[in-house]
Design an enzyme around this catalytic site. Sequence first.
Site, PDB file in Angstrom:
ATOM      1  N   TYR A 126     -47.407 -26.725   5.652  1.00 52.67           N
ATOM      2  CA  TYR A 126     -46.227 -26.522   4.811  1.00 52.67           C
ATOM      3  C   TYR A 126     -46.484 -27.143   3.446  1.00 52.67           C
ATOM      4  O   TYR A 126     -46.544 -28.373   3.309  1.00 52.67           O
ATOM      5  CB  TYR A 126     -44.980 -27.131   5.446  1.00 52.67           C
ATOM      6  CG  TYR A 126     -44.401 -26.337   6.611  1.00 52.67           C
ATOM      7  CD1 TYR A 126     -44.775 -25.021   6.845  1.00 52.67           C
ATOM      8  CD2 TYR A 126     -43.474 -26.900   7.471  1.00 52.67           C
ATOM      9  CE1 TYR A 126     -44.253 -24.295   7.905  1.00 52.67           C
ATOM     10  CE2 TYR A 126     -42.938 -26.177   8.530  1.00 52.67           C
ATOM     11  CZ  TYR A 126     -43.339 -24.877   8.744  1.00 52.67           C
ATOM     12  OH  TYR A 126     -42.812 -24.170   9.795  1.00 52.67           O
ATOM     13  N   PRO A 150     -32.787 -19.718  11.702  1.00 51.35           N
ATOM     14  CA  PRO A 150     -31.445 -19.615  12.317  1.00 51.35           C
ATOM     15  C   PRO A 150     -30.370 -19.147  11.344  1.00 51.35           C
ATOM     16  O   PRO A 150     -29.322 -18.659  11.770  1.00 51.35           O
ATOM     17  CB  PRO A 150     -31.171 -21.048  12.797  1.00 51.35           C
ATOM     18  CG  PRO A 150     -31.993 -21.913  11.875  1.00 51.35           C
ATOM     19  CD  PRO A 150     -33.246 -21.117  11.613  1.00 51.35           C
ATOM     20  N   LEU A 151     -30.668 -19.287  10.036  1.00 52.24           N
ATOM     21  CA  LEU A 151     -29.713 -18.795   9.034  1.00 52.24           C
ATOM     22  C   LEU A 151     -30.231 -17.519   8.377  1.00 52.24           C
ATOM     23  O   LEU A 151     -29.599 -16.984   7.470  1.00 52.24           O
ATOM     24  CB  LEU A 151     -29.461 -19.878   7.970  1.00 52.24           C
ATOM     25  CG  LEU A 151     -28.767 -21.138   8.499  1.00 52.24           C
ATOM     26  CD1 LEU A 151     -28.713 -22.225   7.428  1.00 52.24           C
ATOM     27  CD2 LEU A 151     -27.365 -20.816   9.007  1.00 52.24           C
ATOM     28  N   PRO A 172     -36.816 -12.830   1.458  1.00 46.74           N
ATOM     29  CA  PRO A 172     -36.095 -11.558   1.425  1.00 46.74           C
ATOM     30  C   PRO A 172     -36.413 -10.745   2.683  1.00 46.74           C
ATOM     31  O   PRO A 172     -37.443 -10.953   3.321  1.00 46.74           O
ATOM     32  CB  PRO A 172     -36.657 -10.871   0.167  1.00 46.74           C
ATOM     33  CG  PRO A 172     -37.921 -11.582  -0.172  1.00 46.74           C
ATOM     34  CD  PRO A 172     -37.862 -12.948   0.433  1.00 46.74           C
TER      35      PRO A 172
HETATM   36  N1  LIG Z   1     -42.723 -21.229  14.044  1.00 45.14           N
HETATM   37  C1  LIG Z   1     -42.716 -20.562  12.919  1.00 45.14           C
HETATM   38  O1  LIG Z   1     -43.488 -19.631  12.714  1.00 45.14           O
HETATM   39  C2  LIG Z   1     -41.746 -20.932  11.834  1.00 45.14           C
HETATM   40  C3  LIG Z   1     -41.577 -20.057  10.754  1.00 45.14           C
HETATM   41  C4  LIG Z   1     -40.685 -20.395   9.773  1.00 45.14           C
HETATM   42  C5  LIG Z   1     -39.980 -21.567   9.851  1.00 45.14           C
HETATM   43  N2  LIG Z   1     -40.165 -22.421  10.900  1.00 45.14           N
HETATM   44  C6  LIG Z   1     -39.378 -23.674  10.995  1.00 45.14           C
HETATM   45  O2  LIG Z   1     -38.013 -23.304  11.129  1.00 45.14           O
HETATM   46  C7  LIG Z   1     -37.239 -24.030  10.162  1.00 45.14           C
HETATM   47  C8  LIG Z   1     -36.030 -23.174   9.798  1.00 45.14           C
HETATM   48  O3  LIG Z   1     -36.425 -21.987   9.152  1.00 45.14           O
HETATM   49  P1  LIG Z   1     -36.226 -21.734   7.597  1.00 45.14           P
HETATM   50  O4  LIG Z   1     -36.030 -23.033   6.901  1.00 45.14           O
HETATM   51  O5  LIG Z   1     -37.315 -20.847   7.130  1.00 45.14           O
HETATM   52  O6  LIG Z   1     -34.920 -20.837   7.553  1.00 45.14           O
HETATM   53  P2  LIG Z   1     -33.369 -21.101   7.824  1.00 45.14           P
HETATM   54  O7  LIG Z   1     -33.127 -22.452   8.374  1.00 45.14           O
HETATM   55  O8  LIG Z   1     -32.845 -19.900   8.544  1.00 45.14           O
HETATM   56  O9  LIG Z   1     -32.765 -20.976   6.350  1.00 45.14           O
HETATM   57  C9  LIG Z   1     -33.178 -21.751   5.299  1.00 45.14           C
HETATM   58  C10 LIG Z   1     -32.452 -21.209   4.075  1.00 45.14           C
HETATM   59  O10 LIG Z   1     -31.043 -21.414   4.248  1.00 45.14           O
HETATM   60  C11 LIG Z   1     -30.550 -22.245   3.202  1.00 45.14           C
HETATM   61  N3  LIG Z   1     -29.568 -23.150   3.819  1.00 45.14           N
HETATM   62  C12 LIG Z   1     -29.790 -24.164   4.692  1.00 45.14           C
HETATM   63  N4  LIG Z   1     -28.642 -24.743   5.043  1.00 45.14           N
HETATM   64  C13 LIG Z   1     -27.648 -24.079   4.378  1.00 45.14           C
HETATM   65  C14 LIG Z   1     -26.245 -24.218   4.311  1.00 45.14           C
HETATM   66  N5  LIG Z   1     -25.595 -25.154   5.010  1.00 45.14           N
HETATM   67  N6  LIG Z   1     -25.566 -23.353   3.532  1.00 45.14           N
HETATM   68  C15 LIG Z   1     -26.181 -22.395   2.811  1.00 45.14           C
HETATM   69  N7  LIG Z   1     -27.529 -22.217   2.832  1.00 45.14           N
HETATM   70  C16 LIG Z   1     -28.254 -23.059   3.606  1.00 45.14           C
HETATM   71  C17 LIG Z   1     -31.746 -22.957   2.630  1.00 45.14           C
HETATM   72  O11 LIG Z   1     -31.586 -23.223   1.266  1.00 45.14           O
HETATM   73  P3  LIG Z   1     -31.295 -24.705   0.695  1.00 45.14           P
HETATM   74  O12 LIG Z   1     -32.571 -25.458   0.733  1.00 45.14           O
HETATM   75  O13 LIG Z   1     -30.811 -24.430  -0.689  1.00 45.14           O
HETATM   76  O14 LIG Z   1     -30.240 -25.305   1.573  1.00 45.14           O
HETATM   77  C18 LIG Z   1     -32.838 -21.911   2.811  1.00 45.14           C
HETATM   78  O15 LIG Z   1     -32.783 -20.966   1.754  1.00 45.14           O
HETATM   79  C19 LIG Z   1     -38.216 -24.267   9.023  1.00 45.14           C
HETATM   80  O16 LIG Z   1     -37.790 -25.279   8.151  1.00 45.14           O
HETATM   81  C20 LIG Z   1     -39.482 -24.587   9.775  1.00 45.14           C
HETATM   82  O17 LIG Z   1     -39.487 -25.953  10.171  1.00 45.14           O
HETATM   83  C21 LIG Z   1     -41.022 -22.104  11.895  1.00 45.14           C
END
Ligand SMILES: NC(=O)c1ccc[n+]([C@@H]2O[C@H](COP(=O)([O-])OP(=O)(O)OC[C@H]3O[C@@H](n4cnc5c(N)ncnc54)[C@H](OP(=O)(O)O)[C@@H]3O)[C@@H](O)[C@H]2O)c1
Length: 300
Positions: free
Chosen positions: A65, A220-221, A226
Amino acid sequence: MSDTTRQAPGGTTTLAGHRVARVGFGAMQLAESPGRPPVDRETGVAVLRAAIEQGVNHIDTAQFYGETVANELIRAALHPYPDDLALVSKVGAVRDEHGDLVAAQRPEQLRASVEANLATLGADRLAVVNLRRTDTPPGIVAEGDQRVDLDSQLAELVALRDDGKIGGIGLSAVSAGQLRQALPAGIVCVQNAHSLLDRSSEPLLDLCREHDVAWVPFFPLGSAFPGFPKVTEHATVRAAATALGVTPAQVGLAWELAHYARTLLIPGTANPAHLTENVAAGAIRLSAETMAELDGLATR
Ligand SMILES: NC(=O)c1ccc[n+]([C@@H]2O[C@H](COP(=O)([O-])OP(=O)(O)OC[C@H]3O[C@@H](n4cnc5c(N)ncnc54)[C@H](OP(=O)(O)O)[C@@H]3O)[C@@H](O)[C@H]2O)c1
């Protein structure tokens, strides 16, 4: 009841012998998010410390990361680590000399990635390591000698567990068939893309339920990338949030928590206010009526 149990956002479940809060933290947004630079060190450290102060004791990361930015921030913020903190990483990809993410699926590469995580985190052991397969999108898709059979990878991870370098083995971006194949190795969690609006991995979640395996949905969000449906932008989610006096993100996260008792959330954010919101989602209970309405938004 210990302080940790009382304060645990979302309650607790077990993960490779650790009792962890069901609301955790995903570190990817601190290091890389489309369209914005990595957070500055001060912000990253502050967000991580705030997560721990708010009861989070499960952090998901990866050596790759932001090159090594996420792991370095975690170390800077939290080392020496609290006894109850479960640091979870993933292997199966690395950054090449240009900084591009490439598959690193061969058993010796998995071992090298575990060692690299331990070194950058300054840890003797990772609570769990997820084997991030690269068979299908999203993300990189392996070709050539990077198309490695699952059994040889599991043998290496079992050896790493026997060595005490990892506490448990998880799988990421897998199919139900791959989870079935891997179960005899002792799989503690599965991490696939999943949200209120993307339930394509639901057969795998059903298998986790059947075998009491923890479910750790990534995106999860709907992620910052995109092309993935954004939970916070959906009209029905927004209407439910307004009716309940909470935020749309909290509705999406509360739905995930209610969907399966062994779901562990790792929402990613670099925004301290969003972190607090996400942690507070652990206390939100959705009525049966709201759950039914939200359940109807995506097909399996
Ligand atoms: N195993 C895998 O292949 C894999 C792949 C991807 C990710 N992951 C893990 O999964 C975690 C979660 O996935 P992700 O971070 O990609 O996506 P996510 O949690 O679905 O969404 C993150 C996005 O949502 C926004 N966000 C977060 N909290 C919010 C809130 N309360 N209100 C409005 N917007 C909000 C964030 O922006 P802001 O920063 O502006 O809040 C960011 O743009 C990652 O951090 C990583 O550790 C694993």
